[in-house]
Design an enzyme around this catalytic site. Sequence first.
Site, PDB file in Angstrom:
ATOM      1  N   GLU A  54       0.789  -1.246   0.000  1.00 10.17           N
ATOM      2  CA  GLU A  54       0.000   0.000   0.000  1.00 10.17           C
ATOM      3  C   GLU A  54       0.818   1.292   0.000  1.00 10.17           C
ATOM      4  OE1 GLU A  54      -2.716  -0.351   3.286  1.00 10.17           O
ATOM      5  OE2 GLU A  54      -3.603  -2.176   2.508  1.00 10.17           O
ATOM      6  N   GLU A  67      -6.010 -10.899  -0.740  1.00  8.41           N
ATOM      7  CA  GLU A  67      -6.838 -10.642   0.462  1.00  8.41           C
ATOM      8  C   GLU A  67      -8.325 -10.604   0.101  1.00  8.41           C
ATOM      9  OE1 GLU A  67      -5.403  -7.210   2.649  1.00  8.41           O
ATOM     10  OE2 GLU A  67      -3.329  -7.630   2.123  1.00  8.41           O
TER      11      GLU A  67
HETATM   12  C1  GLA Z   1      -4.730  -4.552   4.555  1.00  8.41           C
HETATM   13  C2  GLA Z   1      -3.510  -5.335   4.918  1.00  8.41           C
HETATM   14  C3  GLA Z   1      -3.863  -6.596   5.616  1.00  8.41           C
HETATM   15  C4  GLA Z   1      -4.941  -6.418   6.642  1.00  8.41           C
HETATM   16  C5  GLA Z   1      -6.119  -5.791   6.029  1.00  8.41           C
HETATM   17  C6  GLA Z   1      -7.193  -5.737   7.068  1.00  8.41           C
HETATM   18  O1  GLA Z   1      -5.346  -4.971   3.436  1.00  8.41           O
HETATM   19  O2  GLA Z   1      -2.706  -5.640   3.824  1.00  8.41           O
HETATM   20  O3  GLA Z   1      -2.730  -7.070   6.257  1.00  8.41           O
HETATM   21  O4  GLA Z   1      -4.512  -5.619   7.705  1.00  8.41           O
HETATM   22  O5  GLA Z   1      -5.721  -4.529   5.555  1.00  8.41           O
HETATM   23  O6  GLA Z   1      -7.288  -6.974   7.763  1.00  8.41           O
END
Ligand code: GLA
Length: 358
Positions: free
Chosen positions: A156, A265
Amino acid sequence: MKKLLQITLVALVAAMTLTSCAKEPAGLKDAYKKYFMIGVAVNPRNVSVPEQMELVKANFNSMTCENVMKPGEIHPAEGVWKFEEADKVADFCRENGIKLRGHCLVWHSQFANWMFYDSEQNPVSKEVFYERLKEHITTVVNRYKDVIYAWDVVNEAMSDDPDAEDPYRPSRLYQLCGDEFIAKAFQFAHEADPNAILFYNDYNECDPAKSDKIYNMVKKMQDAGVPITGIGMQGHYNAYEPSEDQINAAIEKYSKIVSHIHVTELDVRVNREMGGRLRFSTEGEEISPEVEQRFNDQYAMIFRAFRNHKDVIDCVTFWNLADADSWLGARNYPLLFDKDFQPKAAYSIVKDFKKNKE
Ligand code: GLA
């Protein structure tokens, strides 16, 4: 009589063959074995409940630690390491032949912020920061080298603001180092494990403006020799967005510069929020049949889009095992297993896509 027996036998064998053909694949990982690995992010609670780990073994062939490998968790202060929870997951993977994704080495959130300050709480120089970062990355990567084959090296780093002139997130990391911290992190990770696939990972990755920022940054780094070999599409979606065209366009864009894409994710909220914003659903406990239908259709579409890009997608990871664990809260209904760890209708929709003719 003999003939009758023969006919009966042939009929029996045919019936048995038919039944076994019609049998659905046992778990998600089996259904997708010709496509990509299916992963799951776990927390320490999951690891301590044998039934939940059985569910993991039956459905997933890749795992990620939800939190316990993040810098702030595993290395909370100078010289202080907390490996215990991460070791449990690594051992489970070793024992069960499950692949492990490393998450994550550098992120502005849940970071080891002590790296920015000296013992008097004065900011340290960029050089001191890099020394600390190098020690962090080298130690963690080496410890799990035998079982972790892919790392989310930087998480990010790009901005969400469509009006900002600067494409980078104005984090503490960026303020101290500019975008050089990205190059350094990948360099340190590559030195520690030249065989690992190294990912840049981000959310809202199907948004056209954000995906341009991600693409341009990765391309710029690669042109300068930085070893970024994969792009992680976090996949925090909702039941309304992104569209199939947006998903296809993002995958096709990224595949011009990397040969490994992981969906890292995945979850699908039933409200209209997306990406990294931590706002919890205000939907009621029970979702309406219309919303559930949207949710099911969205999951069917998402997996169709992923299957159509199996040449570049190697792994699709759900962010948590069941709604009970989700960072979004069970009311947001985001996963294929519900608040009681039971499979939802969407589970079979995703798993039995052949029967459903998706
Ligand atoms: C982001 C992070 C993850 C996690 C999510 C929320 O996407 O990359 O590690 O913290 O937020 O669970």
